[in-house]
Design a protein around this motif. Structure first.
Motif, PDB file in Angstrom:
ATOM      1  N   SER A  24       0.608  -4.221  -6.125  1.00  0.00           N
ATOM      2  CA  SER A  24       1.859  -4.719  -6.726  1.00  0.00           C
ATOM      3  C   SER A  24       2.674  -4.027  -7.510  1.00  0.00           C
ATOM      4  N   CYS A  25       2.297  -2.953  -8.090  1.00  0.00           N
ATOM      5  CA  CYS A  25       3.263  -1.898  -8.785  1.00  0.00           C
ATOM      6  C   CYS A  25       3.467  -0.550  -8.231  1.00  0.00           C
ATOM      7  N   LYS A  26       3.285  -0.604  -6.921  1.00  0.00           N
ATOM      8  CA  LYS A  26       3.221   0.623  -6.241  1.00  0.00           C
ATOM      9  C   LYS A  26       4.126   0.665  -4.937  1.00  0.00           C
ATOM     10  N   LYS A  27       4.800   1.644  -4.467  1.00  0.00           N
ATOM     11  CA  LYS A  27       5.492   1.553  -3.142  1.00  0.00           C
ATOM     12  C   LYS A  27       4.409   1.423  -2.133  1.00  0.00           C
ATOM     13  N   PHE A  28       4.654   0.602  -0.944  1.00  0.00           N
ATOM     14  CA  PHE A  28       3.766   0.366  -0.022  1.00  0.00           C
ATOM     15  C   PHE A  28       4.105   1.243   1.284  1.00  0.00           C
ATOM     16  N   VAL A  29       3.091   1.338   2.105  1.00  0.00           N
ATOM     17  CA  VAL A  29       3.342   2.196   3.240  1.00  0.00           C
ATOM     18  C   VAL A  29       2.531   1.363   4.547  1.00  0.00           C
ATOM     19  N   GLU A  30       3.241   1.389   5.857  1.00  0.00           N
ATOM     20  CA  GLU A  30       2.527   0.829   6.747  1.00  0.00           C
ATOM     21  C   GLU A  30       2.058   1.702   7.914  1.00  0.00           C
ATOM     22  N   LEU A  31       1.029   1.536   8.509  1.00  0.00           N
ATOM     23  CA  LEU A  31       0.500   2.621   9.550  1.00  0.00           C
ATOM     24  C   LEU A  31       0.589   1.767  10.852  1.00  0.00           C
ATOM     25  N   GLY A  32       1.627   2.352  11.661  1.00  0.00           N
ATOM     26  CA  GLY A  32       1.693   1.631  12.985  1.00  0.00           C
ATOM     27  C   GLY A  32       0.466   1.784  13.977  1.00  0.00           C
ATOM     28  N   PRO A  33       0.109   0.926  14.618  1.00  0.00           N
ATOM     29  CA  PRO A  33      -0.913   1.008  15.743  1.00  0.00           C
ATOM     30  C   PRO A  33      -0.632   1.665  16.854  1.00  0.00           C
ATOM     31  N   PRO A  34      -1.657   2.423  17.377  1.00  0.00           N
ATOM     32  CA  PRO A  34      -2.868   2.777  16.605  1.00  0.00           C
ATOM     33  C   PRO A  34      -2.591   4.258  15.749  1.00  0.00           C
ATOM     34  N   PRO A  35      -2.839   4.324  14.440  1.00  0.00           N
ATOM     35  CA  PRO A  35      -2.683   5.472  13.714  1.00  0.00           C
ATOM     36  C   PRO A  35      -3.182   6.744  14.479  1.00  0.00           C
ATOM     37  N   THR A  36      -2.196   7.617  14.058  1.00  0.00           N
ATOM     38  CA  THR A  36      -3.089   9.055  14.637  1.00  0.00           C
ATOM     39  C   THR A  36      -3.981   9.724  13.626  1.00  0.00           C
ATOM     40  N   GLN A  37      -4.592  10.520  13.894  1.00  0.00           N
ATOM     41  CA  GLN A  37      -5.322  11.190  13.104  1.00  0.00           C
ATOM     42  C   GLN A  37      -4.701  11.835  11.913  1.00  0.00           C
ATOM     43  N   THR A  38      -3.481  12.442  11.980  1.00  0.00           N
ATOM     44  CA  THR A  38      -2.622  13.049  11.066  1.00  0.00           C
ATOM     45  C   THR A  38      -2.213  12.026  10.128  1.00  0.00           C
ATOM     46  N   VAL A  39      -1.809  10.747  10.433  1.00  0.00           N
ATOM     47  CA  VAL A  39      -1.353   9.682   9.605  1.00  0.00           C
ATOM     48  C   VAL A  39      -2.616   9.543   8.974  1.00  0.00           C
ATOM     49  N   LEU A  40      -3.877   9.149   9.213  1.00  0.00           N
ATOM     50  CA  LEU A  40      -5.182   8.745   8.486  1.00  0.00           C
ATOM     51  C   LEU A  40      -5.273   9.900   7.390  1.00  0.00           C
ATOM     52  N   GLU A  41      -5.183  11.045   7.846  1.00  0.00           N
ATOM     53  CA  GLU A  41      -5.553  12.279   6.906  1.00  0.00           C
ATOM     54  C   GLU A  41      -4.616  12.063   5.798  1.00  0.00           C
ATOM     55  N   ASP A  42      -3.437  11.805   5.869  1.00  0.00           N
ATOM     56  CA  ASP A  42      -2.152  11.836   5.038  1.00  0.00           C
ATOM     57  C   ASP A  42      -2.378  10.614   3.898  1.00  0.00           C
TER      58      ASP A  42
END
Length: 458
Positions: A24-42
């Protein structure tokens, strides 16, 4: 209450929304399906982004929908609550005659359950692979994710018995899309394993305010409930006792009138909202002169003892066109803003879990003490002296009925697990069949995944 048509998509044969990372007080991020391993690591590289990911499990699409799917549909299947507008999909639940094409069964229950499971699996994988998180933060977040996965499977195995049980994330979506149903005993084993792991990892103290984040007591509560449902009386008593032992310092039983405000000391876990208006209040209460969306069955309302403070404080009567509607009045706020969240677990249920576990072990004195703790809060007297074990078990069923009505499908699950559904529901509903104790696997799922078998009677 309605679900848009695009949400009817076949979850297990298509990749849907990824984790929504939200605070509620922070910027949000979305992961597109399916996420790559790099995105998950980030995402799971820092404590802050990992925490945001887990907050997304609470505030994303799935959990708010499951408040409805795990409460209103099973409530209608029992003799608990009824829907007051003519609707074929709702009527099928009330009549225990659910068709394989029922949209509520497919969307509100099945679709959102597997959405939440997919997102928790992604989170668990990302957390496990991370080497940069603070150890205590990583444990806490893993505990929350594993609890939510166990919570969802707990309801799925109760509703359907054997269900597909994916335990991996989007990287395996092609495999998960064609999984057969896993035997119910293995689903229960996974629920218990996840809860024990969550219990070991979670802190006893609450993170944040209003007990809206899962803690150790939350995991312990569901673990006690799971053991009760599996008839493991010893472990059910042991786990329930762990939470009860924290009373009155951490948890206590306030007067019924204040039990459901967001600051109630009885709360073990509640799901937050942005307005202070709960899903329950919005659906159980009605404007003056209007019919509530859901009302109580007459048999529930009339089963209270005359002096029961729960009847006075937690139920109400409204009359529309000369017809009485008995409604759930636990939550007092219907619109705009208020001070109520969606309570999932309360201390009272732990006393009733322990009472039943004790009664099943023939510890009638201990069971009597626990039941009378609940009855005292309700302004009622002691149980009769010399009560027998069968009488005690029926007394506990009655206390669960008048304590937990309108909450999380408890009445339906109680009647099923105690083999009382045929007697109680079969005696009230002419459309009841013995196979009605399980919901059907949605037909669209079976068309997309030919490995899925159907429950008997459908």
């Amino acid at each position: 209450m309605t679900t848009s048509n695009h949400k009817i998509s076949r979850f297990l044969i298509a990749s849907v929304l990824g984790i929504t990372l939200f605070s509620s007080c922070k910027k949000f991020v979305e992961l597109g399906p399916p996420p790559t391993q790099t995105v998950l690591e980030d995402v799971f590289k820092t404590d802050a982004t990992a925490n945001s990911a887990i907050l997304g499990l609470y505030t994303g699409q799935a959990l708010p929908q499951l408040i409805q799917g795990f409460t209103f549909m099973p409530g209608m299947s029992a003799d608990d609550i009824q829907y007051n507008t003519s609707s074929a999909a709702y009527d099928e639940f009330e009549n225990n005659a659910i068709t394989v094409l029922n949209s509520l069964n497919e969307n509100t229950i099945w679709y959102y359950s597997y959405m939440l499971i997919k997102n928790t699996n992604n989170a668990i994988e990302g957390l496990n692979k991370s080497t940069t998180l603070t150890a205590t933060v990583k444990d806490q977040l893993l505990g929350e994710a594993k609890f939510l996965r166990a919570f969802t499977y707990f309801y799925l195995v109760n509703f359907y018995s054997a269900v597909p049980m994916p335990l991996t994330g989007d990287a395996d979506y092609l495999i998960n899309a064609v999984l057969p149903r896993t035997a119910s005993n293995l689903v229960w084993a996974q629920v218990i394993a996840d809860l024990k792991d969550a219990q070991a990892k979670l802190p006893e103290t609450y993170v944040g305010t209003f007990r809206a984040r899962i803690n150790k007591s939350t995991a312990t509560t569901l673990l006690a409930k799971a053991y009760l449902y599996q008839k493991d009386w010893v472990n059910a008593e042991t786990e329930a006792s762990k939470v009860i032992a924290l009373a009155p310092a951490t948890y206590s039983l306030p007067a019924p009138a204040t039990a459901f405000v967001q600051t109630s000391p009885e709360i073990i876990w509640q799901i937050a909202n942005t307005t202070g208006v709960s899903t329950f209040g919005a659906n159980y209460l009605a404007a003056a002169g209007s019919i509530p969306t859901f009302s109580l069955y007459d048999t529930i309302y009339k089963s209270f003892e005359a002096a029961d403070l729960r009847k006075t404080n937690w139920t109400g009567i409204t009359t529309v066109s000369s017809k009485n509607y008995y409604f759930v009045n636990k939550y007092k706020v219907r619109v705009t803003s208020g001070n109520e969240y969606n309570i999932v677990f309360r201390l009272a249920e732990l006393y009733l879990i322990r009472a039943e576990a004790r009664a099943q072990q023939n510890n009638l004195a201990g069971a009597k003490t626990d039941v009378e703790t609940i009855r005292t809060r309700a302004g009622l007297g002691a149980l009769a002296a010399g009560i027998t074990q069968p009488q005690m078990l029926l007394a506990i069923e009655q206390e669960r009925k008048v304590e937990l009505f309108g909450e999380w499908g408890n009445r339906w699950l109680d009647l099923k697990r105690t083999d009382r559904a045929n007697t109680v529901i079969g005696g009230q509903k002419a459309t009841w069949k013995t196979t009605s104790v399980l919901y059907p696997i949605p037909d669209n799922q079976r068309q997309g995944n030919t490995n899925l078998t159907q429950n008997a009677g459908y």
